[in-house]
Structures are given as structure tokens and as C-alpha cells.
Design an enzyme around this catalytic site. Structure first.
Site: not given
Length: 259
Positions: A2-3
Site C-alpha cells: 500500500p502506497e
DNA sequence: ATAGGCGCCTGTAAGC
DNA sequence: TGCTTACAGGCGCCTA
């Protein structure tokens, strides 16, 4: 992994579902590999009301009543669900009629009460071409290494750093100090554009990480990348990998469109 | 201060 | 087909 766009997608879902509710129970699951669970601090969250659901870089912040804060990082493989069973649960809590589960199969995630030092929010007005240029000046590290450094700008990981560099036409291995003002302006704009587009389609869901939003939906940005996860760029050219990984990440680029 | 490398994990996929 | 191995990466910490 997850960015920023994936974390923002999670944040929005949390905001829709648990804002204003009271945490009535809190349970701790498996620990992180390298740090003890702050059990006492977490137990104290019980009885607090969720006043705001914020995000800073890749961190989610729950602002709670009685001055409490819960900071949470999804690491590589973390996800949040509303009560679904998705394997290893790091912690969970009940907020109103919602059961919120924080899944963390690879145990890279973090739970804390404070944030580390972070650079500007890339989507804020404070993140300008001028500021970016200043942060890059005289630095010899590859431009991509600095984009991945959360102290320079908060929220980029391999996918979005790769995409933004392609859009800006800059090779990932270029020494940061040799990025011209015009290029810094393109890069700044590209970062904002790529992140906004990815947020608008719910982030990126790759086969090996299977990111889901809290309601179980995958993102769709993987269908729109220009470089990441592809053999041939959207430009039609064959992509190359840098001879050495940059900041530990495989680095793909288009040798024709990126200079 | 800066830059580079390592270790922590485990699901997935490639290779034999 | 079934096993083994390599790979993926965010972050903190270490060293030079």
C-alpha cells in the site's frame, strides 16, 4: 505494498464507516516481528470516540477523543476490513456496529501513537516544483532513491515513483542534483497527476499483494500503469531494468522516453 | 549529513 | 505433479 493511493482509499472507507463512533472493544492479535505491542496504550483507546480519520503519507491516523491518537502503517501487505476473515489479524476493534480488522500477514505493518518525520504531502499546495528542486539540489543519489525517501516527499513507493518518473521523462538512475528546474516542475506535476488518478480508481491491486479496500474491492490502477508491471511501456517501447536495483527496488524505465 | 546495504516476513511464481 | 528457490518491498538500523 500500500502506497499513498491505497492508504487514501482505506482512509476514505474508514471515514465513511466509523467516523464519530465510539470504540467499545479493542483486541490485539499477532505481534510485529520487531517490536512489542503497546498493549497498555492500545487498551486506553477503549471508550474513545473517533473524531477524525486522517492520512499522512502512507500512515493512517485516527484522532480520538481524550487527546488520543492511533497511528497505523499497513507495511507491505497490510489491509483493513470490516469484519471479514482474511487471515492474520494484528489488532481489531469495535466501533459502533462495525468490527474493524487490521490484517498484516507479513508483519511489516506498524501501530503506534506518533509519526516519524515525513516530507511534504505530495498532493498539498506545499509540495511545489520549487520545493522539490530544493530537496534534490546537490544530492548525488539517484532521483528515484530520493522519491522513495519519505523525508523528501511522503507517500511514494515503487509503483508511483516509477510511474511519475516515466511521465516526467526522467531516468530513475539520474543523480538527483542533475534534475533541471524544468524537469523538477514536470516531475512535481507528474507525481500529483499519477497519485490523483490512482486514488480515483481505488489504488493498485497486483497479483502478489492482492490489495483490497475495507469493503473488499480491488483497485484498478494496475490496468493503467505506463511502466510498472509491464514488459512494454504504454509508449510501445521495450522497457529496461536498471543494472542495479535502486534503493533495493527493481527499477523499470523506458530507455527512449526517459533520459 | 549522506548514501548504501541488510534484515525483517511470507505469499506467489518460476524452476527443476 | 510436487518440491525448492527466488522474488517482491517499506522501513529502521547499521556502517563508512
Amino acid at each position: 505494498m500500500p502506497e499513498l493511493p491505497e492508504v487514501e482509499t482505506v482512509r476514505r472507507a474508514l471515514e465513511r464507516h466509523i467516523l464519530g463512533r465510539r470504540i467499545t472493544s479493542f483486541a490485539v492479535g499477532r505481534p510485529a516481528f520487531n517490536r512489542p505491542i503497546p498493549r497498555l496504550a492500545l487498551q486506553r483507546l477503549k471508550g474513545s470516540t473517533i473524531l477524525a480519520v486522517k492520512r499522512r503519507g502512507k500512515y493512517i491516523l485516527l484522532r480520538l477523543s481524550r487527546g488520543r491518537v492511533l497511528v497505523c502503517h499497513l507495511g507491505m501487505s497490510g489491509s483493513v476490513s470490516f469484519g471479514r476473515d482474511e487471515g492474520h489479524v494484528r489488532f481489531q476493534f469495535t466501533a459502533g456496529d462495525r468490527i474493524v480488522k487490521f490484517h498484516d500477514p507479513r508483519r511489516f505493518g506498524r501501530i503506534d501513537c506518533s509519526l516519524p518525520r515525513l516530507g511534504p504531502e505530495p498532493l498539498s499546495p506545499a509540495f511545489t516544483a520549487r520545493e522539490l528542486r530544493r530537496a534534490l539540489s546537490r544530492r548525488k543519489a539517484p532521483i528515484k532513491a530520493l522519491l522513495l525517501d519519505q523525508r523528501i516527499v511522503a507517500g511514494l513507493g515503487n509503483i508511483y515513483a516509477t510511474e511519475a518518473l516515466f511521465k516526467a521523462g526522467i531516468q530513475p538512475q539520474r543523480p538527483a542534483g542533475r534534475v533541471s528546474p524544468a524537469e523538477a516542475a514536470r516531475l512535481c506535476a507528474a507525481i500529483k497527476r499519477v497519485l490523483r488518478r490512482a486514488i480515483s480508481v481505488g489504488g493498485t491491486t497486483l497479483a502478489d499483494q492482492a490489495f483490497r479496500d475495507p469493503e473488499g474491492r480491488p483497485g484498478r490502477f494496475q490496468l493503467r500503469t505506463s511502466v510498472y508491471g509491464r514488459k512494454r511501456g504504454v509508449c510501445g517501447h521495450a522497457l529496461k531494468a536498471t543494472p542495479k536495483p535502486i534503493a533495493g527496488r527493481t527499477s523499470l524505465y523506458c530507455p527512449i522516453c526517459q533520459r
